[in-house]
Scaffold this motif. Structure first.
Motif, PDB file in Angstrom:
ATOM      1  N   MET A  64       0.834  -1.208   0.000  1.00  8.37           N
ATOM      2  CA  MET A  64       0.000   0.000   0.000  1.00  8.37           C
ATOM      3  C   MET A  64       0.868   1.256   0.000  1.00  8.37           C
ATOM      4  SD  MET A  64      -3.363  -0.643   0.108  1.00  8.37           S
ATOM      5  CE  MET A  64      -4.189   0.590   1.081  1.00  8.37           C
ATOM      6  N   LEU A  92       0.278   2.860  -3.712  1.00  6.09           N
ATOM      7  CA  LEU A  92      -0.819   3.826  -3.710  1.00  6.09           C
ATOM      8  C   LEU A  92      -0.275   5.234  -3.916  1.00  6.09           C
ATOM      9  CD1 LEU A  92      -3.539   3.079  -1.015  1.00  6.09           C
ATOM     10  CD2 LEU A  92      -3.629   2.757  -3.469  1.00  6.09           C
ATOM     11  N   ASN A 152      -9.312   5.362  -3.981  1.00  5.43           N
ATOM     12  CA  ASN A 152      -8.540   4.141  -3.688  1.00  5.43           C
ATOM     13  C   ASN A 152      -9.289   3.198  -2.766  1.00  5.43           C
ATOM     14  OD1 ASN A 152      -5.728   4.872  -4.890  1.00  5.43           O
ATOM     15  ND2 ASN A 152      -6.291   6.674  -3.689  1.00  5.43           N
ATOM     16  N   TRP A 210      -8.639  -0.655  -2.984  1.00  3.28           N
ATOM     17  CA  TRP A 210      -7.368  -1.120  -2.429  1.00  3.28           C
ATOM     18  C   TRP A 210      -7.366  -1.020  -0.912  1.00  3.28           C
ATOM     19  CZ3 TRP A 210      -5.261  -4.072  -5.638  1.00  3.28           C
ATOM     20  CH2 TRP A 210      -5.186  -3.767  -6.999  1.00  3.28           C
ATOM     21  N   ASP A 223      -6.857  -4.215   1.544  1.00  5.41           N
ATOM     22  CA  ASP A 223      -5.816  -4.197   2.569  1.00  5.41           C
ATOM     23  C   ASP A 223      -6.413  -4.471   3.945  1.00  5.41           C
ATOM     24  OD1 ASP A 223      -3.169  -3.350   3.823  1.00  5.41           O
ATOM     25  OD2 ASP A 223      -4.509  -1.803   4.620  1.00  5.41           O
TER      26      ASP A 223
END
Length: 243
Positions: free
Chosen positions: A38, A42, A66, A69, A73
């Protein structure tokens, strides 16, 4: 209470020594790698010379962009936490693969409780902060209560976790706060070390080093929190002896 406080840390230390290899393996896969990925991939939030309202709006936009994601996570890390709790509370002689299959069955209930606890502590923090801190202590053992007794549903686990923490909410909050504060300081030091490495390999290398170190810190903090939850639950839920 003082005896319980020190004993919980001692029990957590003993759990770490007995299960270190498995904890590192599970934590590395489900906690470290997602956190590291991440931070590496990201897009960062760019906020310089902005007002609070602008920063808040930018953060919301970044989170929405985002969200997939961030959700992935969170789910992976939560599954890692369930697996760690299962290893320490309900593993017996099961293999790691069998433990992960058991963890998968308990995962939906764990996520439900995590959402409930997050909502309660957030609402409590909005009510002059102190209620949120107290609720963080009172709900500290709910995840362990769910995993320790396989027949418990989410509602029974929530009640059991609250009952075990009765009269010990501030002590449990202090235990969690120690981990949070140490992790906060260590994360800051990791960022400083990453910036120091900028001079050796440029900002990309320094950023990767800083991200790796901060991911190690977050992983270590999560494992420490699980160890303390298990140690506290076992000690505080055990029947009291004597008069």
């Amino acid at each position: 209470m003082t005896n319980d406080f020190s004993a919980i840390f001692g029990d957590a230390r003993a759990l770490w020594r007995a299960n270190r290899d498995l904890l590192i393996r599970v934590g590395g896969v489900f906690l470290f790698l997602p956190a590291f990925a991440m931070q590496l991939f990201l897009p960062p939030q760019e906020m310089k010379d902005v007002t609070f309202e602008q920063a808040f709006e930018a953060t919301v936009q970044w989170a929405v962009a985002n969200a997939h994601w961030l959700l992935l996570d969170r789910l992976v890390s939560l599954f890692g936490l369930v697996t760690l709790l299962m290893l320490l509370l309900a593993r017996a002689e099961s293999t790691l693969g069998e433990t992960m299959r058991h963890a998968l069955r308990r995962f939906p209930a764990f996520v439900l409780l995590w959402l409930l606890v997050s909502m309660l502590t957030t609402l409590g923090a909005m009510a002059f902060i102190v209620p949120g801190l107290y609720l963080a202590g009172r709900t500290f053992l709910i995840g362990a209560a769910l995993i320790a007794e396989p027949e418990r549903g989410p509602a029974a686990a929530f009640s059991a976790g609250i009952e075990v923490s009765r009269g010990r909410g501030w002590m449990l909050f202090l235990i969690a706060a120690i981990v949070w504060l140490v992790a906060l300081v260590a994360t800051g030091l990791a960022g400083d070390l990453g910036r120091a490495f900028d001079t050796l390999g440029g900002p990309i290398f320094g950023g990767a080093v800083g991200s790796a170190l901060s991911s190690v810190v977050s992983t270590a903090a999560a494992i420490a929190m699980v160890l303390l939850q298990v140690a506290a639950y076992r000690r505080l839920a055990a029947p009291r002896q004597g008069i």
